[in-house]
Design an enzyme around this catalytic site. Structure first.
Site, PDB file in Angstrom:
ATOM      1  N   HIS A 296      21.925 -43.431 -46.042  1.00  0.00           N
ATOM      2  CA  HIS A 296      20.519 -43.761 -46.294  1.00  0.00           C
ATOM      3  C   HIS A 296      20.111 -43.492 -47.736  1.00  0.00           C
ATOM      4  CE1 HIS A 296      20.597 -43.411 -41.914  1.00  0.00           C
ATOM      5  NE2 HIS A 296      19.427 -44.001 -41.860  1.00  0.00           N
TER       6      HIS A 296
ATOM      7  N   ALA B 130      21.864 -57.031 -36.588  1.00  0.00           N
ATOM      8  CA  ALA B 130      23.138 -57.509 -37.129  1.00  0.00           C
ATOM      9  C   ALA B 130      22.900 -58.048 -38.536  1.00  0.00           C
ATOM     10  CB  ALA B 130      23.722 -58.597 -36.233  1.00  0.00           C
ATOM     11  N   GLU B 131      23.350 -57.316 -39.525  1.00  0.00           N
ATOM     12  CA  GLU B 131      23.081 -57.699 -40.906  1.00  0.00           C
ATOM     13  C   GLU B 131      23.801 -58.968 -41.312  1.00  0.00           C
ATOM     14  OE1 GLU B 131      23.679 -54.708 -39.800  1.00  0.00           O
ATOM     15  OE2 GLU B 131      21.840 -53.633 -40.293  1.00  0.00           O
TER      16      GLU B 131
ATOM     17  N   GLU C 137      15.341 -56.225 -39.326  1.00  0.00           N
ATOM     18  CA  GLU C 137      15.221 -55.319 -38.185  1.00  0.00           C
ATOM     19  C   GLU C 137      13.902 -54.555 -38.281  1.00  0.00           C
ATOM     20  OE1 GLU C 137      18.804 -53.161 -38.961  1.00  0.00           O
ATOM     21  OE2 GLU C 137      20.014 -54.945 -38.611  1.00  0.00           O
TER      22      GLU C 137
HETATM   23  C1  LIG Z   1      24.484 -51.347 -39.561  1.00  0.00           C
HETATM   24  C2  LIG Z   1      23.198 -50.627 -39.328  1.00  0.00           C
HETATM   25  N1  LIG Z   1      22.039 -51.303 -39.446  1.00  0.00           N
HETATM   26  C3  LIG Z   1      20.867 -50.669 -39.270  1.00  0.00           C
HETATM   27  C4  LIG Z   1      20.834 -49.347 -38.974  1.00  0.00           C
HETATM   28  C5  LIG Z   1      19.502 -48.639 -38.813  1.00  0.00           C
HETATM   29  N2  LIG Z   1      19.310 -48.242 -37.425  1.00  0.00           N
HETATM   30  C6  LIG Z   1      19.598 -46.998 -37.024  1.00  0.00           C
HETATM   31  S1  LIG Z   1      19.423 -46.813 -35.395  1.00  0.00           S
HETATM   32  C7  LIG Z   1      18.943 -48.410 -35.188  1.00  0.00           C
HETATM   33  C8  LIG Z   1      18.637 -48.909 -33.821  1.00  0.00           C
HETATM   34  C9  LIG Z   1      19.786 -48.712 -32.905  1.00  0.00           C
HETATM   35  O1  LIG Z   1      19.444 -49.097 -31.617  1.00  0.00           O
HETATM   36  P1  LIG Z   1      20.446 -48.892 -30.406  1.00  0.00           P
HETATM   37  O2  LIG Z   1      21.778 -49.459 -30.737  1.00  0.00           O
HETATM   38  O3  LIG Z   1      19.766 -49.421 -29.211  1.00  0.00           O
HETATM   39  O4  LIG Z   1      20.643 -47.323 -30.303  1.00  0.00           O
HETATM   40  P2  LIG Z   1      19.531 -46.194 -30.031  1.00  0.00           P
HETATM   41  O5  LIG Z   1      19.005 -45.769 -31.356  1.00  0.00           O
HETATM   42  O6  LIG Z   1      18.498 -46.771 -29.144  1.00  0.00           O
HETATM   43  O7  LIG Z   1      20.271 -45.063 -29.384  1.00  0.00           O
HETATM   44  C10 LIG Z   1      18.913 -49.060 -36.406  1.00  0.00           C
HETATM   45  C11 LIG Z   1      18.494 -50.454 -36.611  1.00  0.00           C
HETATM   46  C12 LIG Z   1      22.066 -48.678 -38.880  1.00  0.00           C
HETATM   47  N3  LIG Z   1      22.123 -47.368 -38.602  1.00  0.00           N
HETATM   48  N4  LIG Z   1      23.226 -49.331 -39.057  1.00  0.00           N
END
Ligand SMILES: Cc1ncc(C[n+]2csc(CCOP(=O)(O)OP(=O)(O)O)c2C)c(N)n1
Ligand SMILES: [Mg+2]
Lengths: 438, 327
Positions: free
Chosen positions: B129, B59-60, B29
């Site tokens: 984190h 998606a991990e 990601e």
């Molecule tokens: C399982 C998981 N993988 C990675 C992350 C790191 N992460 C935090 S927010 C984010 C992006 C999320 O995007 P979206 O679903 O569009 O929500 P937005 O932040 O735009 O509100 C990621 C990859 C996480 N929190 N949880």
């Protein structure tokens, strides 16, 4: 005074038909005609036969106030992070209408499951903004009572909460609080026609998540589970176009609202910067859920106007012109324009709300700075329902260890929970209105 | 020699691996344009293209699952998990599939997949984190689990991991990403210390302190402080958590007679428990005191305003050393 859609008020002439207005907001080829919009970016009220929303001037003022105040909470939080008072902040800038519209569509008994950016929904559910700051300051992992506010804890692990929300909705179903057919096997004892089935007691559930989250297996599973069980749930996806640095095209080849069809339930795309459309569409979807018609997916088409969080630098991956284009569709400006143009409010009201926002901001800054650190030993609490010998031993040993420094340096004082904090002004209490009007 | 941060060292190591072997891929990601949230893959997509450095859907399970498929097809994927607390959606793919494929195929299939995970706390982050889940993977047969602690090691260990024919869970000490060191990017990786070898980072004679990842610096600082008190601590950076370089550890403990293991992960059923048992078996007659462990408590990682109380620091390491001497 009234600015209802059906009336022959001055507002009438301000209402063109949907396609004409939506053309001004053409997010992607072919999508414009599917976008549900009731208030254009220019502040024109438009008629939509499926969503004949009645909004009184007072309600409209209330929505405007919500929008302005949640934006102020957000602005203050960003500032507090910059000053080192918060470890992090996830800004909702640009998504106020999606959150306030859907949040005000909820009835007090409805349950909401947020991700981590739903500060506007938290506001509508009466969660103090200070509780949100606590989390981002690193004082707690979410200090509010989810049952009291009918607002679950923030969920940071992407998508997980959609399954929790679905399961919760299945529980509502089994408690007999959903009307009509549950599509479930009555041998499950789901008591579909229980007391609250068609009355005011009916409950629905709403799950919030982002465009990126739609890629997670959990979210697909939640869609499927909800559909198979005909669960009383609304999936509210804020498509803010970005998942950190990844544009929506990296997540899906079809628009989000179309994803539900394959699972067997309806999906809608609403202008996420239009608070009236978000309110009307969510209200209707919640009603359908309460009446036993099962899940709905709502894609609120919006834009993350700020960085992903305060640690992110969006200039690395997106062009400034995109933001400029979306600024023209600001969720607050259009409500202000409509309020003034339709006569639902006068300039004095706008000033009052601004003053209220200033007061809220001051309180938030002071209260945040005065927030004490948690007591060190409090981190050992609430891991289990009762005593746990290994853990208790670790706590006692650590307490003794801290005591061993007592001569050299005073240990951090045990904070007195509320005492150190400035008194909450009336404006800050007002967030507790929690859907009383809408 | 160049002065590089640990983050930059990883970046250079990945770049080298991409150059050396066209089958190496990077996926995760935000690893593309953004270069990852910690900039570990900065500039790599620009230089090697989108088909070798892929921004994946969020998606991990998908990241690791498709990496397995790519590896079956002859590629060597390097997956980035954004933070320690987000690896769990991929847990099934890692422990039930990735770890077992060689065994299930009676050696016919190899899965040279690397999973990079920034781990540990100390950066004032929100929930999920700051975790240290290494033991979940060390407990799984078929996986190699390593943790780098310095720039030079980061540079070589990432390349060695990519060349490994076993899957490697590669832990990066996120709070050390910005620390600088001299890194010799010209030295051939083939001549570096083997991936599964521990390294003595400070020599000493009175007690052995074992650490890995972010705790190595804490242990080295503790050794410096102890020296002022007239105590000579030997510090070993374990580097490989599975397998463990037991001979290096046992050699040291036989000389010093005392052993303290330090990690951020909870002490309970942590790596220190395994080490304590092994050291006791191997060095029983040389030990002056039981093997002592310093680590996290049996609680979820606390809210960050309390993390300094949770994380082992110099004082807690020295406290354990004192206790070892008090026996
Ligand atoms: C399982 C998981 N993988 C990675 C992350 C790191 N992460 C935090 S927010 C984010 C992006 C999320 O995007 P979206 O679903 O569009 O929500 P937005 O932040 O735009 O509100 C990621 C990859 C996480 N929190 N949880
Ligand atoms: Mg998004």
């Amino acid at each position: 005074m009234s600015v209802e859609t059906g009336g022959s008020s001055a507002a009438e002439e301000l209402m063109p038909t949907a396609p004409a207005a939506a053309a001004g907001l053409a997010p992607a080829a072919g999508a414009a005609e599917e976008l549900i919009q009731l208030l254009t970016p220019e502040g024109q009220r438009i008629r939509h036969s499926d969503y004949p929303l009645d909004v009184s001037a007072r309600e409209l003022q209330g929505l405007y106030r919500d929008l302005v105040l949640v934006r102020r909470v957000d602005t203050e939080a960003v500032g507090l992070q910059r000053q080192g008072e918060l470890g992090l902040w996830a800004s909702l800038l640009g998504q106020e209408a999606a959150q306030v519209g859907s949040g005000r569509a909820l009835s007090p008994q409805d349950m909401a499951f947020p991700s981590y950016r739903e500060h506007g929904v938290a506001w509508c559910r009466g969660v103090s903004p200070l509780k949100l700051l606590e989390l981002f300051r690193g004082v707690s992992n979410g200090g509010w009572d989810p049952a009291e506010h009918k607002f679950h804890l923030y969920t940071i692990v992407i998508g997980s909460q959609t399954l929790h929300a679905t399961g919760y909705a299945m529980g509502v179903q089994r408690d007999g609080l959903t009307g009509g057919s549950t599509n479930g096997d009555s041998a499950n004892g789901d008591g579909a026609n229980g007391d609250g089935a068609n009355g005011n007691g009916s409950e629905a559930v709403i799950a919030y998540f982002g465009d990126g989250a739609t890629s997670q297996g959990d979210v697909s599973e939640a869609f499927n589970w909800a559909a198979v069980n005909n669960a009383p749930i609304v999936f509210f996806c804020q498509n803010n176009q970005w998942a950190i640095s990844e544009p929506f095209e990296r997540q899906s080849r079809v628009p989000i609202y179309q994803r539900s069809r394959g699972f067997g339930f309806p999906g809608l795309r609403v202008d996420g910067n239009d608070v009236l459309a978000c309110l009307a569409v969510t209200r209707q979807a919640l009603k359908a859920a309460r009446e036993g018609q099962g899940p709905t997916l709502i894609e609120a088409f919006t834009y993350r106007m700020g960085a992903h969080t305060t640690t992110d630098d969006p200039t690395r991956y997106r062009v400034a012109a995109e933001l400029e284009a979306w600024k023209l569709r600001d969720p607050i400006e259009r409500v202000k324009a409509y309020l003034l143009r339709s006569g639902a409010a006068e300039a004095g009201f706008i000033d009052e709300v601004d003053a209220e926002a200033d007061q809220l901001g001051r309180w938030l800054r002071d209260a945040c700075r005065a927030m004490p650190d948690p007591a060190p030993l409090s981190m050992f609490e609430h891991v289990y329902a009762g005593p746990q010998p290994i853990l208790d031993g670790e706590r006692d040993a650590y307490a003794a260890y801290l005591d061993s420094f007592a001569d050299t340096a005073a240990p951090p004082p045990e904070p007195d929970d509320d005492e150190a904090q400035p008194a909450q002004p009336a404006v800050a209490q007002a967030f507790a209105r929690g859907g009383e009007e809408l | 020699m160049s002065t590089l941060t640990l983050a930059r060292s990883l970046n250079e190591g990945l770049r080298r691996a991409l150059e050396d072997d066209p089958k190496v891929l990077i996926m995760g990601e935000d690893v593309g344009k953004l270069g990852g949230v910690f900039r570990i893959t900065d500039g790599l997509q620009k230089d090697f293209g989108e088909s070798r450095v892929m921004d994946t859907p969020l998606a991990e399970s998908g990241i690791v699952g498709t990496a397995i498929g790519l590896a079956l097809r002859g590629y060597r994927p390097v997956c980035e998990i954004q933070f320690d607390g987000f690896v769990y959606p991929a847990f099934n793919q890692i422990v039930a599939q990735l770890a077992k494929m060689r065994y299930r195929s009676r050696g016919q299939l190899a899965l040279p997949v690397v999973i990079r995970i920034p781990f540990g706390g100390g950066i004032g982050a929100v929930e999920h984190h700051s975790e240290s889940p290494e033991v979940l993977f060390a407990h799984t047969a078929g996986l190699r689990v390593v943790a780098c602690s310095s720039g030079p090691d980061a540079y070589t260990m990432i390349q060695q991991s990519i060349r490994s024919d076993d899957p490697v869970i590669f832990f990066e000490p996120k709070r050390r990403y910005w620390e600088k060191a001299e890194v010799d990017t010209a030295a051939p990786v083939s001549e570096a210390l083997p991936l599964d070898a521990a390294r003595v980072v400070a020599e000493g004679s009175d007690a052995t302190v074992l650490a890995y990842g972010p705790m190595v610096k804490v242990a080295v600082d503790a050794a410096a402080a102890a020296r002022e008190d007239g105590r000579s601590l030997e510090v070993i950076d374990l580097r490989s958590l599975s397998p463990l370089d037991l001979p290096t550890v046992a050699d040291s403990v036989r000389r010093t007679g005392r052993c303290v293991v330090v990690h951020e992960a909870p002490v309970y059923a942590g790596l220190g428990a395994e080490i304590a048992a092994r050291v006791t078996e191997e060095c029983f007659y040389s030990l002056e005191s039981p093997v002592l462990r310093v680590g996290g408590f049996s609680i979820p990682y606390p809210a960050s305003r309390n993390e300094d109380h949770y994380l082992p620091d110099l004082d807690r390491v020295l406290d354990a050393v004192d206790r070892a001497f008090a026996f």
